[in-house]
Design an enzyme around this catalytic site. Structure first.
Site, mmCIF file in Angstrom:
data_model
loop_
_atom_site.group_PDB
_atom_site.id
_atom_site.type_symbol
_atom_site.label_atom_id
_atom_site.label_comp_id
_atom_site.label_asym_id
_atom_site.label_seq_id
_atom_site.Cartn_x
_atom_site.Cartn_y
_atom_site.Cartn_z
ATOM 1 C CB SER A 120 93.744 -65.457 -78.666
ATOM 2 O OG SER A 120 94.561 -65.291 -77.677
ATOM 3 C CG ASP A 213 91.686 -67.344 -71.483
ATOM 4 O OD1 ASP A 213 92.657 -67.052 -71.350
ATOM 5 O OD2 ASP A 213 91.054 -67.264 -72.256
ATOM 6 C CG HIS A 243 93.971 -68.154 -73.966
ATOM 7 N ND1 HIS A 243 93.059 -67.194 -74.171
ATOM 8 C CD2 HIS A 243 94.827 -68.272 -75.225
ATOM 9 C CE1 HIS A 243 93.265 -66.488 -75.288
ATOM 10 N NE2 HIS A 243 94.529 -67.111 -75.924
#
Length: 306
Positions: A120, A213, A243
């Site tokens: 991320s 995501d 995600h």
């Protein structure tokens, strides 16, 4: 409201972490400091040195730390047969762009790892640190490992809205995170690796995205742009996943657990197996039962990592 949300996110991350089992025991784990005083943690799967991977945690640039990603780092070290050096970089909004990039660049230039990895926001930091090191002629790792990375702070690709509700990472939170990291909207395009005019000369990349995501399209697009620039890319979009699947979802989802194993196998295949030492300042920490004594000590502050 922003301050309250920052505190809530950080407290929630700590609470979630407390409910998860500890990762695998390793030969030893030790806390370190960078030359500027950044807290670091090194994970070594055996008494013998292994190739070094620097790890940058996710959390929207706002939350998470060494503790929240401790299990992930332990698993990476054990499953990929690497030493992992996790970085407790400075967080927004107290330290907005480019503070965490500065921290990542410092650690990469100092430790000289063969790989840098991040999930991320950590994937974003890995990309931006590699770009700066390339531009400044600094030492580049051989591999960058990007898992569900942020690459487009303009939030202009379709998955932000198509997958931005009901899958854990909502579009409004993505926008809020971007605003904490880069408060000036005029800077967000220039601060986005996807919009960098030249991606040539960067390390080989593993880019893994997730079907559900909000950041999927920007990760996929970044993989394509890297390949178009001549960078060797291994890219996969994991079906059915959301995600943050790298963070503990293997405990509840067989699909996530299988995806983890694919990532571990990819990393094992990409990491160069060579002696490429870096140097760290050591503050010793041993927390594993039966762990062997590290080669470094409080008095001996310059030791090879690999």
């Amino acid at each position: 409201m922003s301050r309250e949300l920052v505190d809530e996110l950080r407290a929630s991350a700590r609470s979630r972490n407390a409910t998860r089992p500890k990762g695998p025991d390793l030969a030893y784990v030790e806390d370190l400091t960078s030359p500027s005083g950044l807290p670091l943690r090194r994970y070594r799967p055996s008494a013998e040195p292994r190739p070094l991977m620097v790890f940058l945690h996710g959390g929207g640039w706002v939350f998470c730390d060494l503790e929240t990603h401790d299990r992930t780092c332990r698993r990476l070290a054990r499953e990929c047969d690497v030493d992992v050096l996790a970085v407790d970089y400075r967080l927004a909004p107290e330290h907005p762009y480019p503070a965490a990039i500065d921290d990542a660049v410092e650690v990469l230039g100092w430790a000289r790892p063969v790989a840098v990895a991040g999930d991320s926001a950590g994937g974003y930091l890995a990309t931006m640190a590699c770009l700066r090191l390339r531009d400044e002629g600094g030492p580049l790792p051989a591999v960058q490992i990007l898992i569900c990375p942020n690459t487009d702070l303009t939030l202009s690709l379709p998955s932000v809205t198509e997958k931005g509700t009901g899958y854990g990472l909502d579009a409004d939170m993505v926008a809020w995170f971007a605003a904490q990291w880069t408060p000036d909207p005029e800077r967000r395009r220039a601060a986005s690796p996807l919009h960098h005019p030249d991606l040539s000369g960067l390390p080989a990349a593993l880019v893994v995205t997730a079907e559900h995501d909000a950041l999927r399209d920007e990760g996929d697009a970044y993989a394509r742009c890297l390949a178009d620039a001549g960078v060797r890319v291994t890219h996969r979009c994991e079906p059915g996943l959301v995600h943050g699947f790298i963070q503990g979802m293997d405990l509840t989802s067989p699909d996530a657990a299988a995806a983890h194993q694919r990532i571990f196998a990819d990393i094992r295949g990409l990491i160069p197996r060579r002696d490429d030492p870096g140097t760290v300042a050591v503050r010793k920490r041993r927390d594993d039962p039966g762990a062997s004594e590290p080669r470094s000590s409080v008095e001996d502050l310059a030791q090879p990592l690999q």
